[in-house]
Design a protein around this motif. Structure first.
Motif, PDB file in Angstrom:
ATOM      1  N   LEU A 173     -38.407  35.167 -23.143  1.00  0.00           N
ATOM      2  CA  LEU A 173     -38.282  34.440 -24.409  1.00  0.00           C
ATOM      3  C   LEU A 173     -37.063  33.524 -24.391  1.00  0.00           C
ATOM      4  CD1 LEU A 173     -39.126  37.174 -27.086  1.00  0.00           C
ATOM      5  CD2 LEU A 173     -40.485  35.186 -26.450  1.00  0.00           C
ATOM      6  N   GLY A 197     -37.193  29.671 -24.070  1.00  0.00           N
ATOM      7  CA  GLY A 197     -36.700  29.004 -25.276  1.00  0.00           C
ATOM      8  C   GLY A 197     -35.612  27.989 -24.963  1.00  0.00           C
ATOM      9  N   ALA A 234     -36.024  24.069 -25.495  1.00  0.00           N
ATOM     10  CA  ALA A 234     -35.079  23.391 -26.387  1.00  0.00           C
ATOM     11  C   ALA A 234     -34.403  22.247 -25.636  1.00  0.00           C
ATOM     12  CB  ALA A 234     -34.045  24.377 -26.923  1.00  0.00           C
ATOM     13  N   MET A 239     -38.937  31.770 -31.173  1.00  0.00           N
ATOM     14  CA  MET A 239     -39.491  31.136 -29.985  1.00  0.00           C
ATOM     15  C   MET A 239     -40.932  30.709 -30.236  1.00  0.00           C
ATOM     16  SD  MET A 239     -36.826  31.170 -28.323  1.00  0.00           S
ATOM     17  CE  MET A 239     -35.306  32.064 -27.993  1.00  0.00           C
ATOM     18  N   LEU A 242     -40.769  27.490 -32.031  1.00  0.00           N
ATOM     19  CA  LEU A 242     -40.450  26.412 -31.091  1.00  0.00           C
ATOM     20  C   LEU A 242     -41.684  26.018 -30.277  1.00  0.00           C
ATOM     21  CD1 LEU A 242     -38.534  24.569 -29.482  1.00  0.00           C
ATOM     22  CD2 LEU A 242     -37.871  26.565 -28.141  1.00  0.00           C
ATOM     23  N   ALA A 243     -42.416  27.025 -29.797  1.00  0.00           N
ATOM     24  CA  ALA A 243     -43.604  26.750 -28.985  1.00  0.00           C
ATOM     25  C   ALA A 243     -44.656  26.008 -29.808  1.00  0.00           C
ATOM     26  CB  ALA A 243     -44.178  28.055 -28.438  1.00  0.00           C
ATOM     27  N   CYS A 255     -43.690  22.525 -30.240  1.00  0.00           N
ATOM     28  CA  CYS A 255     -43.877  21.781 -29.000  1.00  0.00           C
ATOM     29  C   CYS A 255     -45.318  21.322 -28.820  1.00  0.00           C
ATOM     30  CB  CYS A 255     -43.442  22.617 -27.809  1.00  0.00           C
ATOM     31  SG  CYS A 255     -41.652  22.666 -27.641  1.00  0.00           S
ATOM     32  N   GLY A 303     -34.773  27.445 -30.958  1.00  0.00           N
ATOM     33  CA  GLY A 303     -34.662  27.896 -29.569  1.00  0.00           C
ATOM     34  C   GLY A 303     -33.229  28.177 -29.159  1.00  0.00           C
ATOM     35  N   SER A 340     -31.620  32.030 -29.016  1.00  0.00           N
ATOM     36  CA  SER A 340     -31.228  32.513 -27.684  1.00  0.00           C
ATOM     37  C   SER A 340     -29.735  32.838 -27.652  1.00  0.00           C
ATOM     38  CB  SER A 340     -31.600  31.502 -26.605  1.00  0.00           C
ATOM     39  OG  SER A 340     -30.823  30.347 -26.721  1.00  0.00           O
ATOM     40  N   ALA A 396     -41.079  25.776 -20.027  1.00  0.00           N
ATOM     41  CA  ALA A 396     -40.988  27.100 -20.649  1.00  0.00           C
ATOM     42  C   ALA A 396     -41.196  28.196 -19.600  1.00  0.00           C
ATOM     43  CB  ALA A 396     -42.022  27.224 -21.761  1.00  0.00           C
TER      44      ALA A 396
END
Lengths: 360, 316
Positions: free
Chosen positions: A85, A89, A93, A227, A230-231, A234, A272, A276, A310
């Motif tokens: 992850l 991430g 990012a 995450m 974020l995905a 994306c 992200g 993290s 990723a």
């Protein structure tokens, strides 16, 4: 654009693309296996499978088997998932940051976003421990990730607001603003360090090196939604980032809602980088190097760049973590040292190579 | 509503009673049958030192970075790293059946995982005075299953503290000193109130010139000059990179009587600040440095210092 110059046109793209994806995916599988199988304690692969199967069946070991079960289920498995992850991430990012700023040097760590997250996290470590007494335990546990996310968001938005004028983002302003934000955040962190007790100071020092050693299931669960967000962003952003590489006006003319794309990107970067930093501390260079590497191989198309980044980010971080926890076993190196120690020379090599290519 | 208010505390009390009864019933049997731990992980210099002084060297499976005494501990035993940055799997890999750690061992998540692996994880409060040191010795011995040895050692150390107290009584005019933790930056970091250095100064009959600060903080040049310490105390081991000349040249110290008279003293950091069985000796040594004219005699040597003696050859 600099981004485009990194990627010579190669054909056939689709076959190359699926090959790259398959390669990254198999690297991830390999890294996961290594992460589950390698550690200071030697456990036979068969035992690991038995333990995983038993856990899936809902059985819990006891007695002598308990130690191995704890290592596989409570130490290695959450650590592997958290590494995937966090690595994925950070790399995502980084790729989105580079895409939205249209600059291959942009990285959440280089332009002050990680510093913002670190400042907020330091505030939580120093002040939050007093606060935590008055908070419900559930909130106290997620306080650090939430704070780091908030810090990253504030840092990203500030940076973007400063470097964007009338819809145009100035790269030079962005870099300077990033340096200023990083310095300001570092000053704030320094102030907190000054006020901190010796224990908090040491906690913060070790936290700031970055590590997956504190990986637990609650942390995996806490990092997952950020995450995932974020995905998800994306998947919506790939086309916009491709169009943006041509310029904002051009992107607008091919039907991209540029402003919406920018805000989505900012939210994704903050999620992200912030999450993290929150669960694993500051881990350098993965976010910068991984997208470069992928771009060299598959080209600048974000539809391929993002998933590959990723996957590779997760695989690389897991690999670095295996190194971190085995070379000085039974002690453990901070992960940030391994990624920066390997990543920085690699990045220099990349620069030299690119310089040679440009001159040749 | 009323019923609810009454019943929840009542249920809680009942539950507590049940748990207490259960624990009470289980404990004696457990204590009788539990073998004394054979694989002890020592986290913290004072813990390692005490285990060695108790003659339990062979039961120590691993130590942490701060276990600098006796020197062979770090040389011979696996090192699990710094006590605040433990790696759960690293700790599990040395196979301890008991972990004794100083307060502050972590990170908390690592400790949580270790506890879920059913390894007893005992935390000792950091000792800062005689009562604390004696309590730690007794507690460690009890955890290791040798309470009678702990009693013997605690008595010896208590006698040392008594002898130290007699030495301290001979100090009629206390002198002040400043403890320098590190001096690599522009402003040296000194020990203020609430630090181990302050506690050690108290034991040695020395006034802390920097008691106005709290914790270890960068020194304020004028405050140091204003306090005009009689001596400057540094650590020998961790600070050797900073030369005496560099310390003398620091503006915070340059004008003090300590520098002008050349009273710059270095002591082993682990000895000075670990608050284990050798603490009375360390306090005596510090006092002897600051009050040379009193010719303070060394404290008697005995089992408390036994860890310093080389390991006897293994009997077949």
């Amino acid at each position: 654009m600099a981004v485009a110059s990194l990627a010579p046109v190669r054909a056939p793209r689709s076959r190359r693309a699926s090959l790259a994806l398959a390669l990254c995916a198999s690297l991830v599988v390999l890294a996961c296996l290594a992460s589950l199988a390698i550690g200071p304690v030697t456990i036979a692969p068969g035992r690991i499978i038995d333990i995983l199967v038993a856990a899936l069946a809902g059985e819990r070991a006891s007695g002598a088997a308990l130690r191995e079960a704890v290592i596989v289920l409570d130490v290695r498995l959450p650590r592997t998932l958290l590494g995937l992850l966090v690595g994925g991430g950070i790399a995502l990012a980084g790729a989105v940051t580079q895409g939205i700023f249209r600059n291959p040097l942009a990285d959440p760590g280089l332009i002050g976003i990680s510093n913002g997250a670190a400042l907020a996290a330091a505030a939580w470590i120093v002040a939050g421990s007093h606060l935590a007494l008055y908070l419900p335990p559930a909130l106290a546990d997620v306080g650090l990730p939430l704070m780091a996310f908030g810090g990253a968001l504030i840092g990203t938005v500030t940076l973007y607001a400063i470097s964007t004028r009338e819809g145009r983002t100035s790269v030079v302003t962005m870099l300077f603003a990033g340096i200023a934000i990083a310095a300001l955040a570092a000053a704030g962190t320094g102030l907190l360090v000054f006020a901190a007790s010796d224990q908090q100071l040491r906690d913060f020092t070790f936290w700031s090196f970055g590590s997956l050693s504190g990986a637990t299931w609650p942390k995996v669960v806490a990092a997952l939604p950020f995450m995932a967000l974020l995905a998800l962003i994306c998947t919506r952003l790939a086309r916009a980032l491709d169009a943006l590489a041509l310029g904002e006006a051009e992107a607008f003319h091919v039907g991209i809602d540029v402003q919406r794309a920018k805000w989505l990107a900012i939210l994704g970067i903050a999620a992200g980088a912030g999450a993290s930093v929150a669960v694993a501390g500051v881990i350098g260079f993965v976010g910068l190097v991984v997208p470069h590497l992928i771009r060299l191989v598959v080209g600048p198309s974000h539809r391929l760049l993002l998933p590959c980044a990723a996957l590779l980010g997760g695989a690389l971080l897991l690999g670095a973590d295996v190194v971190a926890r085995t070379v000085v076993s039974p002690a453990e190196l901070p992960l940030g040292i391994v990624t920066a120690g390997v990543g920085a020379p690699f990045f220099l090599w990349l620069l030299l190579r690119r310089r040679a290519a440009l001159m040749g | 509503m009323m019923v609810r208010h009454v019943s929840i505390p009542a249920a809680l009390v009942a539950l507590l009673l049940l748990v207490a009864a259960h624990v009470g019933a289980v404990r004696p049997a457990h204590a009788a049958s539990a073998p004394s731990p054979q694989r002890i992980l020592a986290i913290g210099g004072a813990v390692t030192e005490t285990l060695y002084a108790l003659g339990l060297e062979d039961r120590v499976v691993a130590v942490d970075t701060s276990s600098t005494y006796p020197p062979r501990a770090l040389a011979e035993k696996p090192n699990v790293g710094y006590l605040r940055a433990l790696s759960p799997e690293g700790v599990l890999s040395v196979g301890p059946d008991l972990i004794i750690a100083l307060d502050g061992a972590g990170p908390p998540d690592a400790v949580k995982v270790l506890k879920s692996a059913a390894i007893p994880f005992e935390t000792l409060p950091e000792a800062r005075d005689e009562a604390g040191v004696l309590a730690s010795i007794r507690r460690i011995a009890e955890l290791a299953g040798v309470p009678e040895r702990g009693e013997v050692l605690a008595r010896e150390v208590a006698a040392d503290f008594a002898a130290l107290s007699a030495l301290r009584a001979r100090i009629t005019a206390p002198r002040s000193a400043v403890f320098v933790l590190s001096a690599s930056g522009a402003a040296p970091v000194v020990g203020g109130a609430g630090t181990g250095a302050q506690a050690m100064f108290d034991l040695a009959g020395v006034t802390n010139a920097m008691a106005g600060l709290k914790g270890y903080k960068p020194a304020v040049g004028e405050a140091v000059l204003g306090a005009d310490p009689y001596a400057i105390v540094l650590m020998k081991d961790q600070n050797h990179s900073v030369s005496d000349e560099a310390v003398r040249a620091m503006p915070a110290f340059a004008g003090t009587s300590a520098i002008q008279a050349g009273r710059l003293y270095r002591m082993d950091g682990g000895y000075l600040l670990s608050f284990g069985p050798r603490t009375p000796q360390a306090a005596r040594d510090l006092a002897a440095l600051l009050y040379p004219e009193l010719a303070l005699p060394p404290l008697p040597a005995h089992a408390a210092n036994a860890a310093a003696t080389p390991r006897p050859p293994a009997t077949p």
